[in-house]
Design a protein around this motif. Sequence first.
Motif, PDB file in Angstrom:
ATOM      1  N   LEU A   1       0.830  -1.199   0.000  1.00 36.67           N
ATOM      2  CA  LEU A   1       0.000   0.000   0.000  1.00 36.67           C
ATOM      3  C   LEU A   1       0.872   1.259   0.000  1.00 36.67           C
ATOM      4  N   GLY A   2       1.958   1.224   0.745  1.00 40.14           N
ATOM      5  CA  GLY A   2       2.861   2.369   0.786  1.00 40.14           C
ATOM      6  C   GLY A   2       3.440   2.681  -0.577  1.00 40.14           C
ATOM      7  N   ILE A   3       3.765   1.640  -1.353  1.00 38.26           N
ATOM      8  CA  ILE A   3       4.283   1.853  -2.703  1.00 38.26           C
ATOM      9  C   ILE A   3       3.191   2.430  -3.606  1.00 38.26           C
ATOM     10  N   LEU A   4       1.994   1.855  -3.535  1.00 36.52           N
ATOM     11  CA  LEU A   4       0.899   2.317  -4.382  1.00 36.52           C
ATOM     12  C   LEU A   4       0.506   3.762  -4.078  1.00 36.52           C
ATOM     13  N   GLU A   5       0.584   4.162  -2.829  1.00 35.16           N
ATOM     14  CA  GLU A   5       0.240   5.537  -2.466  1.00 35.16           C
ATOM     15  C   GLU A   5       1.083   6.562  -3.217  1.00 35.16           C
ATOM     16  N   LYS A   6       2.283   6.174  -3.604  1.00 37.74           N
ATOM     17  CA  LYS A   6       3.183   7.101  -4.286  1.00 37.74           C
ATOM     18  C   LYS A   6       2.846   7.266  -5.763  1.00 37.74           C
ATOM     19  N   VAL A   7       2.063   6.335  -6.330  1.00 38.50           N
ATOM     20  CA  VAL A   7       1.851   6.366  -7.778  1.00 38.50           C
ATOM     21  C   VAL A   7       0.387   6.502  -8.188  1.00 38.50           C
TER      22      VAL A   7
ATOM     23  N   ARG B   1      -5.525  14.219  -4.532  1.00 43.77           N
ATOM     24  CA  ARG B   1      -4.980  15.537  -4.169  1.00 43.77           C
ATOM     25  C   ARG B   1      -4.457  15.585  -2.744  1.00 43.77           C
ATOM     26  N   SER B   2      -4.906  14.660  -1.920  1.00 44.30           N
ATOM     27  CA  SER B   2      -4.497  14.663  -0.521  1.00 44.30           C
ATOM     28  C   SER B   2      -3.966  13.286  -0.135  1.00 44.30           C
ATOM     29  N   LYS B   3      -3.316  13.240   1.025  1.00 44.62           N
ATOM     30  CA  LYS B   3      -2.805  11.968   1.519  1.00 44.62           C
ATOM     31  C   LYS B   3      -3.945  10.976   1.736  1.00 44.62           C
ATOM     32  N   ALA B   4      -5.074  11.466   2.248  1.00 45.94           N
ATOM     33  CA  ALA B   4      -6.218  10.586   2.493  1.00 45.94           C
ATOM     34  C   ALA B   4      -6.766  10.019   1.192  1.00 45.94           C
ATOM     35  N   GLU B   5      -6.831  10.835   0.146  1.00 41.95           N
ATOM     36  CA  GLU B   5      -7.319  10.359  -1.140  1.00 41.95           C
ATOM     37  C   GLU B   5      -6.373   9.328  -1.745  1.00 41.95           C
ATOM     38  N   ARG B   6      -5.074   9.585  -1.639  1.00 44.78           N
ATOM     39  CA  ARG B   6      -4.105   8.625  -2.183  1.00 44.78           C
ATOM     40  C   ARG B   6      -4.169   7.305  -1.430  1.00 44.78           C
ATOM     41  N   ARG B   7      -4.358   7.380  -0.120  1.00 46.87           N
ATOM     42  CA  ARG B   7      -4.493   6.154   0.668  1.00 46.87           C
ATOM     43  C   ARG B   7      -5.721   5.363   0.214  1.00 46.87           C
ATOM     44  N   GLU B   8      -6.820   6.059   0.017  1.00 52.18           N
ATOM     45  CA  GLU B   8      -8.050   5.400  -0.423  1.00 52.18           C
ATOM     46  C   GLU B   8      -7.865   4.741  -1.784  1.00 52.18           C
ATOM     47  N   GLN B   9      -7.210   5.458  -2.699  1.00 46.57           N
ATOM     48  CA  GLN B   9      -6.973   4.906  -4.034  1.00 46.57           C
ATOM     49  C   GLN B   9      -6.015   3.718  -3.984  1.00 46.57           C
ATOM     50  N   ALA B  10      -5.039   3.775  -3.105  1.00 45.36           N
ATOM     51  CA  ALA B  10      -4.094   2.663  -2.978  1.00 45.36           C
ATOM     52  C   ALA B  10      -4.795   1.405  -2.473  1.00 45.36           C
ATOM     53  N   VAL B  11      -5.662   1.567  -1.478  1.00 44.61           N
ATOM     54  CA  VAL B  11      -6.417   0.425  -0.955  1.00 44.61           C
ATOM     55  C   VAL B  11      -7.298  -0.163  -2.051  1.00 44.61           C
TER      56      VAL B  11
END
Length: 211
Positions: free
Chosen positions: A133-139, A143-153
């Motif tokens: 998940l940490g890797i996916l959050e980077k790519v 727009r926000s950390k919360a949105e990237r986390r959601e998209q990574a999951v």
Amino acid sequence: MKVSREQFTEHRQRILEAAGRLFCEKGFDGVGVDGIMQEAGLTHGGFYGHFGSKADLAAQACAAALGRTTDKWEAMTAGRSEDGLAEIVQSYLSKRHRDDPGSGCVFAALGGEVARRSDAVRTTVTRGVRAQLGILEKVVGGRSKAERREQAVAALSGLVGAMVVARLVDDPALSNEILTVAVGAVGGASRGSQGTSYASRPQVGPDRGRQ
């Protein structure tokens, strides 16, 4: 005959690789210590010099396999943004990965079984989920950390889920369709786009890399 430290390390690595491959191919209960040691080219008697039990081996084999996948994903995404995501999606949702579970993702091959295994195995796999998940959050987009986390999951869930379904059906055409649609769906959703139609998506090829 006493083995050197280098031989001991080599034997341990061979056992881990053999166990990881066989567990992903046959399941945790589908292979015993004898079969694992035979696959590693070693005698049964040497097993307990390396591992306390089969359960101990299962946890360590999962850790080793997940580490290899994490290393590969990090290499794919180093210095890249959306291109890194596309590379992961195409590689993961490939015919080659589908047809070779022994060299592939622990989550897709053993996810259902892990939920019923020891705390050590579940803790190891949980650590692997967090790392990926940490890797996916980077790519992924967002727009926000919360949105990237959601998209990574969502991306990780889509990748693993699509591979599980593609493997469980006995119709090759349907399996290929699942992979192809998922390539567009996972990649498009993770970038926050509407994606493209099935007909316009690139068809999944057999020569993509393993996980």
